[in-house]
Design a protein around this motif. Structure first.
Motif, PDB file in Angstrom:
ATOM      1  N   HIS A  14       0.682  -1.225   0.012  1.00 59.29           N
ATOM      2  CA  HIS A  14      -0.146  -0.001   0.160  1.00 59.29           C
ATOM      3  C   HIS A  14       0.660   1.124   0.006  1.00 59.29           C
ATOM      4  N   ALA A  15       0.682   2.218  -0.639  1.00 53.72           N
ATOM      5  CA  ALA A  15       1.200   3.306  -0.921  1.00 53.72           C
ATOM      6  C   ALA A  15       0.449   4.570  -1.176  1.00 53.72           C
ATOM      7  N   LEU A  16       0.937   5.891  -1.311  1.00 52.89           N
ATOM      8  CA  LEU A  16       0.453   6.843  -1.615  1.00 52.89           C
ATOM      9  C   LEU A  16       0.210   6.919  -2.973  1.00 52.89           C
ATOM     10  N   SER A  17      -0.923   7.369  -3.434  1.00 53.31           N
ATOM     11  CA  SER A  17      -1.081   7.380  -5.042  1.00 53.31           C
ATOM     12  C   SER A  17      -0.138   7.799  -5.892  1.00 53.31           C
ATOM     13  N   ARG A  23      10.334   2.246  -7.358  1.00 54.69           N
ATOM     14  CA  ARG A  23      11.204   1.413  -6.964  1.00 54.69           C
ATOM     15  C   ARG A  23      11.838   1.773  -5.988  1.00 54.69           C
ATOM     16  N   TRP A  24      12.124   1.210  -4.752  1.00 53.28           N
ATOM     17  CA  TRP A  24      12.718   1.653  -3.618  1.00 53.28           C
ATOM     18  C   TRP A  24      13.754   0.674  -3.093  1.00 53.28           C
ATOM     19  N   MET A  72      12.824  15.732  -4.344  1.00 48.95           N
ATOM     20  CA  MET A  72      11.525  15.973  -5.263  1.00 48.95           C
ATOM     21  C   MET A  72      11.742  16.723  -6.498  1.00 48.95           C
ATOM     22  N   LEU A  73      12.776  17.475  -6.570  1.00 47.06           N
ATOM     23  CA  LEU A  73      13.073  18.322  -7.824  1.00 47.06           C
ATOM     24  C   LEU A  73      12.966  17.692  -9.300  1.00 47.06           C
ATOM     25  N   PRO A  74      13.392  16.412  -9.376  1.00 50.38           N
ATOM     26  CA  PRO A  74      13.281  15.663 -10.521  1.00 50.38           C
ATOM     27  C   PRO A  74      11.912  15.368 -11.116  1.00 50.38           C
ATOM     28  N   PHE A  75      10.866  15.363 -10.226  1.00 51.47           N
ATOM     29  CA  PHE A  75       9.648  15.294 -10.672  1.00 51.47           C
ATOM     30  C   PHE A  75       8.787  16.627 -11.029  1.00 51.47           C
ATOM     31  N   GLU A  76       7.589  16.098 -11.767  1.00 53.24           N
ATOM     32  CA  GLU A  76       6.716  17.156 -12.229  1.00 53.24           C
ATOM     33  C   GLU A  76       5.939  17.817 -11.151  1.00 53.24           C
ATOM     34  N   GLU A  77       5.299  16.738 -10.574  1.00 60.02           N
ATOM     35  CA  GLU A  77       4.571  17.475  -9.503  1.00 60.02           C
ATOM     36  C   GLU A  77       5.085  16.861  -8.019  1.00 60.02           C
ATOM     37  N   ARG A  78       4.751  17.450  -7.056  1.00 60.36           N
ATOM     38  CA  ARG A  78       5.461  17.431  -5.716  1.00 60.36           C
ATOM     39  C   ARG A  78       5.448  16.037  -4.993  1.00 60.36           C
ATOM     40  N   ILE A  79       6.413  15.182  -5.067  1.00 60.28           N
ATOM     41  CA  ILE A  79       5.969  13.789  -4.450  1.00 60.28           C
ATOM     42  C   ILE A  79       6.713  13.718  -3.213  1.00 60.28           C
TER      43      ILE A  79
END
Lengths: 97, 91
Positions: A14-17, A23-24, A72-79
């Motif tokens: 289970h994880a946030l959407s 991958r972790w 978080m910078l490489p992502f389009e939205e704030r993950i």
């Protein structure tokens, strides 16, 4: 940016959407002695941490990961993550004492 | 900002596209007396700091963005200056 060795990976059921399908990897930070000789057995006493990985690091790789808000910078939205695998290291040149 | 000493560099095999070609140095964080604390971090460097140099390292992403004007780089530590002398008052 800290460096560490990949010692395992983490699978979430289970994880946030926003975190679906990511991958972790479990990374143990390297001690100063390990920079001089990567398989020296003097471990650092920092705890291992889970790092978001898109480069495909495998167990035993030395990786450089960015922590904090800059992860978080490489992502389009704030993950909501705080550790991002930015480098799989080919070679460490250490010439400290 | 922290004071560190350059103790090595890193050759990436695979990296985030923004970090391609960026000079990556290993820097040991120093204490007030200038002795190493055993904590080694990686920093990007656009100033040409060499081995054994004492450097000033920032740990905020905006400095990296200022050097590369690419806001997507996952990078915090950047060498902001090469230190000539540190005076510590023994109070």
């Amino acid at each position: 940016m800290r460096f560490g060795k990949v010692v395992g990976n983490v699978v979430l059921n289970h994880a946030l959407s926003e975190l679906e399908g990511s991958r972790w990897i479990l990374v143990k930070p390297m001690s100063k002695a390990q920079f001089a000789d990567t398989n020296s057995d003097e471990q650092s006493n920092d705890p291992s941490l889970v790092v978001y990985d898109r480069l495909g690091a495998k167990n035993g790789d030395v990786v450089g990961f960015t922590e904090g808000g800059e992860a978080m910078l490489p992502f389009e939205e704030r993950i909501p993550i705080d550790a991002y695998n930015a480098i799989i290291v080919e070679r460490v040149n250490y010439f400290g004492d | 900002m922290i004071i560190g000493r350059i103790v090595g560099n890193i050759v990436p095999a695979v990296c985030h596209p923004g970090l391609d070609g960026v000079r990556l140095l290993l820097c040991e964080v120093l204490d007030d007396q200038g002795n190493g604390t055993g904590k080694v971090i990686g920093t990007a460097d656009w100033l040409g700091a060499g081995a054994g140099n004492t450097v000033l390292v920032v740990s905020d992403g905006d400095a990296a963005e200022a050097n590369t004007n690419d806001p997507k780089i996952p990078l915090r530590n950047v060498v902001m200056g090469i230190i000539d002398d540190v005076e510590v008052d023994e109070a």
